[in-house]
Design a protein around this motif. Sequence first.
Motif, PDB file in Angstrom:
ATOM      1  N   GLY A 128       0.824  -1.199   0.000  1.00 44.97           N
ATOM      2  CA  GLY A 128       0.000   0.000   0.000  1.00 44.97           C
ATOM      3  C   GLY A 128       0.854   1.243   0.000  1.00 44.97           C
ATOM      4  O   GLY A 128       2.087   1.184  -0.127  1.00 44.97           O
ATOM      5  N   THR A 129       0.217   2.377   0.152  1.00 38.33           N
ATOM      6  CA  THR A 129       0.921   3.659   0.171  1.00 38.33           C
ATOM      7  C   THR A 129       1.175   4.160   1.582  1.00 38.33           C
ATOM      8  O   THR A 129       2.026   5.024   1.795  1.00 38.33           O
ATOM      9  CB  THR A 129       0.099   4.730  -0.567  1.00 38.33           C
ATOM     10  N   GLY A 130       0.415   3.651   2.550  1.00 36.99           N
ATOM     11  CA  GLY A 130       0.488   4.197   3.896  1.00 36.99           C
ATOM     12  C   GLY A 130      -0.221   5.533   3.987  1.00 36.99           C
ATOM     13  O   GLY A 130      -0.769   6.058   3.020  1.00 36.99           O
ATOM     14  N   ASP A 131      -0.203   6.099   5.190  1.00 29.93           N
ATOM     15  CA  ASP A 131      -0.863   7.385   5.425  1.00 29.93           C
ATOM     16  C   ASP A 131      -0.059   8.149   6.463  1.00 29.93           C
ATOM     17  O   ASP A 131       0.907   7.632   7.036  1.00 29.93           O
ATOM     18  CB  ASP A 131      -2.308   7.161   5.891  1.00 29.93           C
ATOM     19  N   VAL A 132      -0.462   9.374   6.739  1.00 32.33           N
ATOM     20  CA  VAL A 132       0.294  10.229   7.650  1.00 32.33           C
ATOM     21  C   VAL A 132       0.084   9.793   9.099  1.00 32.33           C
ATOM     22  O   VAL A 132      -0.819   9.023   9.435  1.00 32.33           O
ATOM     23  CB  VAL A 132      -0.099  11.704   7.477  1.00 32.33           C
ATOM     24  N   LEU A 133       0.915  10.315   9.974  1.00 30.21           N
ATOM     25  CA  LEU A 133       0.932   9.914  11.383  1.00 30.21           C
ATOM     26  C   LEU A 133      -0.400  10.141  12.078  1.00 30.21           C
ATOM     27  O   LEU A 133      -0.833   9.314  12.895  1.00 30.21           O
ATOM     28  CB  LEU A 133       2.034  10.696  12.104  1.00 30.21           C
TER      29      LEU A 133
END
Length: 874
Positions: free
Chosen positions: A217-222
């Motif tokens: 996946g791309t992941g997301d911000v904290l």
Amino acid sequence: MFRATRLAATTSPRNLSCMKSDVSSSVLTNASASAEEAEKVRDVYKKWGYLHAKTSPFLNNNSNSPLLDYLKDNNVSPDLQQEMGDVYCSDISVQYMHIPDTEKQTFITQLIQNPPVLSTYDKVRMAKVTLRSESVDKFLSLKFSNLKLYGCEGAEGMLVFCQRLFEECSSNKVEDVVIAMPHRGRISLLTECLEFPYDRLLHKYSGNYEYHSTEGGTGDVLSHLWTSVSLSQCDGVNVTLLPNPSHLEVASSVALGKVRAKMRDHSTEPFYGDNENYPLALLIHGDAAFVGQGISFENAQMSKLSGFNTHGSIHLITNNMIGFTSQMENRTSSFSVADIGKMYDVPVITVNGLNTDAINHAVTMAMKWRTRYKEDVIIDLQCYRLYGHNQHDEPRFTNPRMYKIVDELKSLPISLSEELLSKNAVEKNFIEFTKSTCSNELSDVFSKLTDNFQPQKTAFLKKWSGLRQANSALTTWLTGYPLPDLKYIGLKSVEIPHDFTPHPTLYRSHINKRIKMMETGEKIDWSMAESLAFGSLMMQGFNVRISGEDVPRGTFSHRHVALYDQVSEETITPINHIVSHQPSQVEAVNSLLSEEGVVGFEYGYSLENPNSLCLWEAQFGDFFNPAQVMYDQYVVTGECKWILQSGLVSLLPHGYDGNGPDHTSARPERWLQLSDSSETEADGDNVNVQIVNLTTPAQYFHVLRRQLVRPFRKPLVVMSPKGLLRSPDAVSTLVEFGDGTTFQRVLGDNSVNPSSVKRVLITSGKHYFTLRTKREELGDTSTAIIRIEELCPFPSQELQKELLKYNSAELVWCQEEARNQGAWSFVHPRVENILGIKLKYAGRPVCPAVAVGVSKWHKEEVKQILADAFSHVS
């Protein structure tokens, strides 16, 4: 209208004995006041006491109000004022006299007058939680000073509320809690209340991917991190903190849908049987967002509707008294940011976010209300924000007076710890020891992190075990069903009791028509195909939920999954009685007139259980527009950002029929743009969204069944028909649904001799029938028409196989949409880049609107499209 004035010096509004009056007709004292007179005073305090509560240091609550007017006109004794003020104007107050139910009012009054006692042991635990939160925020701000943090400083009362709520859930046998919340304080809640591992947190803060390397996946911000955990300190209460995009409040709809799906799983009855232990939605809001975002009203409107209620959500407003940089008076036109609750007869509990006892009282009241009445409750936790929007932001630029007060405040962790120290309940070094212990734990974990660290897998667990992420190959699945069983399902879909009186038109056009379809196996229409898909899936153990405006009947009066007795108005859903004691059911829900909230709800529903077919139908295709945020942020990106799959089906009626710019197009170009389909390489199953524009009922049957047959879930967008619903041309035979049959991404043309073909028209959806009719009128045998049924993933191999039959023919893409709309800009580069074939265009010219609003112009455009498409025919 009374409104609290802003940023006045702190006062003590409980004691209103300073109010004097020359009116002596109603002098009340403890010695002489009758019970009746005292009750009158109590009623005034119950109704208006909240206007003078000590819930925030930023408000001057001594302005004019009905309570002060009453005290001015009636010489109420100081002792009675003090007694009433202690109950109704203290660090907690409740607005509830707007609820038109005296039994409920009495119940809340009893809760207000009998606050629970929070033990010293529990206070020590709350002090540790909040002190550790301070330590986490400080550690992160020092180690990662270049990152924007949205800490919990000033709002630690939110952690106390949540921790105590989880413990109350355990005591009340509530097994599941689903949380939606924004970024503020999220990290503290994760680590200190939801047992989120420090190593996974610091791995992410160090710039790494937050999921296992096998979970692509791309992941997301904290600030969008999420978790699902069984809390060890709360007897295994299961808590899911949903991922959130930066579009505030939209996560709440998703949480509600997920809870609704959990309710169905918890129920022993087909539809949400009575259960005291219903899962709980905890919706945490920012103050400005809750009152400012329209979706809050949509969610509130759903709360008591039979198809959407979750038997009581708890709303917690983390009220920083500021919206980004906006002053308090710019957040709302009403008295309070929680006033939305009054529209829906919801009690509003306002509580001082620096008072642990008051917060605990609020938790107890909320849980008892929800348990007894299965209705929503709002808690307005009034606190503050130590820094600006993030730790680098300077709030004094725009709010200097507020932050003069903030500078003088003690945080909840410190004030609570000092209270415990004054009672010798903790050691003298309690504050320093608790903070340093947490800081040392963080430092130790951080020092041991390596590049080889792998977070634990989060996907495809529990209900989702056995499923997987899709592969890069484009696969075909057998989705047919035994014909005898389909005939049985079709007949059962219109079987009614002998004493049931359907509408006479439906008896002829729906019931008898379906019986004839099953007897002959011919002319299966779209509605019948859908029922066969639903029924066959239910026979395989899958549930079905379809919602939207006018869904049970269908916008175009085509579905009639539910029938209404014309005498008694009794409603029956025949397809839910295919077999006796049928465990799987179709839930067809007439939604409120909402798109954003309802789509979010259905998306959340689809996240919970992969063994349910979840559909949302727009009244017309362009009505997805108000829900664009949900599609952008959740439906088409949820898997890549958070490794959360959804099989949500969106049915969007689409097609040009001369009805003007609205109600015409489902905007296929927008959906295609949202996909991650490649322009240069062949697509696989792993494309993020499926987009289909179908031409036969059998294709619709197969594409619905495919949603649950495959070992992965992908959202499906259907450019669904309008005029084709009853077209005699757009029908199928029952054989096309049987064993061994499957969905076909491309439909070729068997009506022409390939060697005689000079031009191949490639199209999609309803426009095929317009082209076919014109070809028949012309008596043309030199034109082949190929239908792309699934636009995304783009079926390059299947299309190439068909095109190879026509080596010397000219290829033209023909659509009814304008050139800057429809599928042209999507199909064109893929045909040229992947297949190496030049493609010409026939369709409407570019247009800023979807369609013209003049019927004559519409007909002229159709005529021109057909002239361009068949220009080679002499």
